[in-house]
Design an enzyme around this catalytic site. Structure first.
Site, PDB file in Angstrom:
ATOM      1  CE  LYS B  76      -1.663   7.362   2.597  1.00  0.00           C
ATOM      2  NZ  LYS B  76      -1.863   8.768   1.916  1.00  0.00           N
ATOM      3  CB  THR B  78       4.805   0.332   2.328  1.00  0.00           C
ATOM      4  OG1 THR B  78       4.526   0.582   0.874  1.00  0.00           O
ATOM      5  CG2 THR B  78       5.756  -0.677   2.446  1.00  0.00           C
ATOM      6  NE  ARG B  99      -6.444   4.881  -1.050  1.00  0.00           N
ATOM      7  CZ  ARG B  99      -5.763   5.819  -1.401  1.00  0.00           C
ATOM      8  NH1 ARG B  99      -6.003   6.819  -1.928  1.00  0.00           N
ATOM      9  NH2 ARG B  99      -4.495   5.982  -0.646  1.00  0.00           N
ATOM     10  CE  LYS B 110       1.184   4.303  -7.847  1.00  0.00           C
ATOM     11  NZ  LYS B 110      -0.232   4.302  -7.160  1.00  0.00           N
ATOM     12  CB  ALA B 278      -7.262  11.282  -1.898  1.00  0.00           C
ATOM     13  CG  PHE B 306      -4.070  13.457  -0.724  1.00  0.00           C
ATOM     14  CD1 PHE B 306      -3.032  12.716  -1.985  1.00  0.00           C
ATOM     15  CD2 PHE B 306      -4.896  14.085  -1.554  1.00  0.00           C
ATOM     16  CE1 PHE B 306      -3.083  13.059  -3.249  1.00  0.00           C
ATOM     17  CE2 PHE B 306      -5.347  14.323  -2.784  1.00  0.00           C
ATOM     18  CZ  PHE B 306      -4.220  13.663  -3.752  1.00  0.00           C
ATOM     19  CG  PHE B 386      12.436   6.137   2.560  1.00  0.00           C
ATOM     20  CD1 PHE B 386      11.055   6.145   3.632  1.00  0.00           C
ATOM     21  CD2 PHE B 386      12.062   6.289   0.960  1.00  0.00           C
ATOM     22  CE1 PHE B 386      10.060   6.266   2.991  1.00  0.00           C
ATOM     23  CE2 PHE B 386      10.825   6.211   0.418  1.00  0.00           C
ATOM     24  CZ  PHE B 386       9.693   6.310   1.511  1.00  0.00           C
ATOM     25  CD1 TRP B 414       9.269  -0.789   0.177  1.00  0.00           C
ATOM     26  CD2 TRP B 414      11.803  -0.914   0.749  1.00  0.00           C
ATOM     27  NE1 TRP B 414      10.012  -0.883  -1.044  1.00  0.00           N
ATOM     28  CE2 TRP B 414      11.376  -0.946  -0.644  1.00  0.00           C
ATOM     29  CE3 TRP B 414      12.777  -1.184   1.417  1.00  0.00           C
ATOM     30  CZ2 TRP B 414      12.337  -1.060  -1.408  1.00  0.00           C
ATOM     31  CZ3 TRP B 414      13.873  -1.028   0.388  1.00  0.00           C
ATOM     32  CH2 TRP B 414      13.663  -1.082  -0.948  1.00  0.00           C
TER      33      TRP B 414
END
Lengths: 561, 561
Positions: B76, B78, B99, B110, B278, B306, B386, B414
């Site tokens: 999201k 990205t 954010r 991560k 969230a 989310f 993807f 991406w």
């Protein structure tokens, strides 16, 4: 007598005209590209600058220290800033090097401070709040090591860490007594391993001491790797490297390690960087800031925490030794108030004239002058004037110094800025030009731990002897077994007395110092000798300064004094 | 098919050519004086800019949301970055609003992230580490309130706070499970009052939610004053204002409240500011950043945490309502992977082609499109590609959308940056130009708490009913007794299912939602309805990302992916 200017530090600071920090950098021959700006008035110096200057000759290094202070302090930072301003007025390229203030005390008793009156560093509000984020980076790096350590326990404790022998506490940059003693890992097996823990204030973190003693990022990482975080079930030390936390901690510190450039009220360049505790650590600004300043300025004025028995001793034996610094002169700050207190006057009577008590206190001043002499350091006494001092009291000190061939100058930097420090600046310049520093440490690193402590106690404090508790003796044996005995000593002693008893004011001689505990700070590179209880997490007072803080309708700070 | 570029995010980010942020600001018509620079590539916007732009017309607001995600996420952020870049390529003045990432997850699973591949915000390392210090300021402000609260207890507890009813925990920006449940104030009467406590991660702090919902510094302070920190022995709420902590907390936040300006890989301006949880918070970047961006850009692309059932719902009912925002379009991100998972494929088989499962998942997509319609929001589906997606799988989604008259575009941001988002950008522009947003909240603030939750559950989730536990009913009565029932609802529900059961994937309908607890966040201005356990302090995994982090010999970050 100079006019009394009853303005608050914050008012003076907010009324000051600052130059953009780019122009401050230009004064030092630096370009905008050498800076990482943090707003218009703060910047970090890039490592490129530091590398580029490596072959330049060093300027003169002036250490500002003091006699044993009153609880309110003798204005050492103020003299440091004022002397820098005065040197600048005399057309010398001077740079001031100070420690960064901690948020905890700002919110507690002190309000904010970075010097005072007309000798402050600016922007005062920023420096006292988050500044360039160094304290926060240290907090993050420290607690990342903690989180990785507790995660290691939770995930199976492959290293066999003894949870009763974890010596790495957590930190926060706050005064928060309720966090001194805590239990963590409660709530069941999904929530970590239960154990005792505690929080120190960030400036007490070994990471802070490391940041202030490392001379490169590589050295910073090497020191972090050596931090002892715990002992295993066989009592072998477990390091930050072993738990895999050193890389992440270093990464978190890579910007914080760059010195911060700001300015004084008179636009003298100032590097304000690092601020370790002066008891369980060495109490000086960062070595990298000092070394950079020596490349950029003709005169570097810096300070060390507490009085000369602690701050100057550690500056000489820890910072100067690790950083290969050679102090050129010492400014020893004395005040009529402190001399009166050491001469027998009660704290609530210090505003009342008492020339006799001033005279009684001078023996303490003489002792500190003598100690500086033993260290080979040319010394000037700065008599830092307060509004309550009378002409007779001031004369008593000045006359005594002259009679004893001690160089002395009156400092009026609080009320008059650099102008009030010109006599001091002239005395310092003359002292440096006419006396070659013969700086020599008082002990060798190869001396035994006991011998090193004995030397400090005898030569610096005037003690007759040192005793070690059974605990300290056991810890000494463990330190030797681990091969750490070659490290210098970091004495944790009351600043209020030459002795280890805070109630023994004035000149003391022939006493015995008791070392209660020895704690290795292997990453920082010193052995802490504790002579009493040291509170590494302060508490807030009944009416914390924070209760009066806020912003006005334009967003400006209020309540930082 | 576009070329697969198997570079890590950090490598792409470190190879990117950034413009000085001053030049990014120039693109927006801002001067250097409007900025507080933080290094060369980050800046905070001054409040002057924000005030000066007040009368300008707003640009178009595009909300990027998603179907219920896989644990790895659907890209999201990205898509948000890529869409901004694509709009810029089409000569639209576009600004991305994201954010701020939290250090805890960066050190945990991560590594770092702020978008990915060729759609990232820069400087990636800084944004992922300390950035401009906002998280640290929030940590400080939060824990200052805690320290003042515990000091109040220690100094006599004049307000009669019930130590068993303190609802203000402490925070750290770390993943540190051992701090979830702690006892503090141990060690005797000099060290505070013993009590249970716990630490949340900083992004879960109510201060974070407040920073993201306040529309001025004055409003920020007013909200902090209203924070309920505890209840007294008569069960009356005690606020941050009553303990005297609101001013200091506001002062500590005055710089953090300013939006941060950075850039994307293609030098599109980006405001990266604020990042509340969230679940127990509303999961959107700061209102002040969004509002400022609307004044500076033609198109503002932002996201909410989310899937659409949580993020978009809260964006509409909390952020938009408080900020008087009117979203002009929604981009609903779907992926073949997520559709397959919701179509019945096991997580470890998502890389295997399964066109039938994709088809099974589309009913979930249809539900979210329908919900956006109920809210009056023109919607474009972004099928975010993807590498493992096959042509047949992609076609199944695109064909289905066309057959159902749902606007759709393939996103290849991406692997291809803005170029890979041009079809999406064109679809979004066309949708906005041809459809007037008819944004309408689904519930009124004057509805009862029960009615508000029922509306969200029925209209957004597709539930038949809501039940409240006895605890939740008791808390509802207390909230009503305190007069807080007019606040909007902040649902804390699993993001993985439309229902409150994370194992129920795919389209769900007619289920019952159980509200277990209701917690007022009076400062932020919402009532949190908890439908399951929410972990507000994550833990580190067996092999934390932090273990691979560090710096190379030139001081550059390694190990942030």
């Amino acid at each position: 007598m100079t006019t009394i200017k009853p303005l608050s530090d914050l008012t003076i600071a907010q009324q000051a005209e600052m130059l953009p920090v780019k122009q401050i950098a230009e004064k030092l021959g630096l370009q905008e590209d050498d800076l990482d700006l943090y707003g218009k008035y703060k910047a970090k110096l890039s490592f490129d600058v530091i590398d580029r200057m490596a072959t330049r000759e060093d300027g003169k290094l002036i250490l500002v220290t003091a006699i044993n202070p009153t609880p309110a302090g003798e204005g050492k930072s103020t003299v440091t800033v004022g002397l820098g301003q005065a040197l600048n007025q005399l057309d010398k390229q001077a740079i001031v090097c100070l420690r960064e203030p901690s948020l905890g005390p700002t919110m507690g008793l002190k309000g904010g401070a970075a010097g005072g009156g007309f000798s402050q560093v600016l922007p005062m509000e920023d420096i006292n709040l988050h500044f360039t984020g160094d304290m926060h980076a240290i907090t993050s790096a420290h607690n990342t090591i903690s989180a990785i350590l507790d995660n290691h326990l939770h995930q199976g404790n492959d290293l066999g860490i003894d949870v009763r022998k974890i010596v790495w506490k957590r930190v926060l940059d706050l005064n928060d007594r309720a966090l001194r003693h805590v239990t963590i890992g409660l709530g069941g097996s999904a929530h970590g391993v239960p154990r005792e823990d505690g929080f120190d204030i960030t400036v007490a973190s070994e990471i802070m001491a490391i940041l202030c003693l490392a001379d490169s990022l590589t050295d910073l990482e090497a020191r972090i790797k050596r931090i002892v975080v715990a002992y295993d079930r066989d009592n072998e030390p477990i390091t930050a490297e072993q738990i895999g936390a050193a890389g992440a901690a270093t990464l978190l510190l890579k910007e914080a390690f760059k010195p911060n450039l700001v300015q004084t009220l008179e636009q003298t360049p100032a590097l304000v960087h690092g601020g370790p505790f002066a008891n369980i650590a060495h109490g000086c600004n960062s070595l990298i800031a000092t070394k950079t300043a020596l490349k950029l300025g003709e005169y570097v004025v810096t300070e060390a925490g507490f009085g000369a028995d602690l701050g100057a001793e550690k500056f000489c034996h820890i910072k100067s030794r690790i950083g290969k610094l050679n102090p050129d002169a010492v400014v020893l700050v004395a005040t009529v108030r402190a001399l009166k207190m050491h001469g027998g006057v009660a704290k609530d009577q210090l505003h009342v004239e008492n020339v006799g008590a001033v005279g009684n206190g001078l023996k303490l001043l003489a002792k500190h002058v003598e100690t500086m002499g033993k260290l080979g350091l040319p010394t000037v006494v700065a008599l830092n004037r307060f509004n309550s001092d009378t002409a007779e009291e001031l004369a008593a000190v000045l006359d005594w110094c002259e009679a004893n061939h001690i160089r002395v100058a009156l400092s009026e930097v609080w009320s008059n800025g650099g102008q009030g420090g010109r006599a001091l600046a002239e005395a310092v310049i003359d002292t440096i030009e006419s006396n070659e520093s013969a700086f020599t440490p008082l002990y060798a690193l190869t001396d035994s731990i006991e011998q090193k402590i004995l030397t400090i106690a005898r030569e610096v404090y005037g003690a007759a002897d040192v005793t070690f508790t059974a605990t300290a003796k056991k810890q000494m044996a463990q330190i030797e077994a681990n091969g750490w005995q070659h490290l210098p000593i970091c004495m944790a002693k009351t600043p209020f007395s030459l002795s280890d008893d805070p109630t023994k004011l004035g000149y003391q001689h022939g006493f015995t110092v008791t070392v209660r505990e020895l704690k290795p700070s292997v990453g920082a590179g010193f052995l802490v000798a504790l002579t009493g209880n040291v509170l590494t997490m302060p508490g807030l007072p009944k009416q914390p300064a924070a209760l009066n803080m806020g912003i006005d309708e334009t967003g400006k700070a209020i309540g930082l004094f």
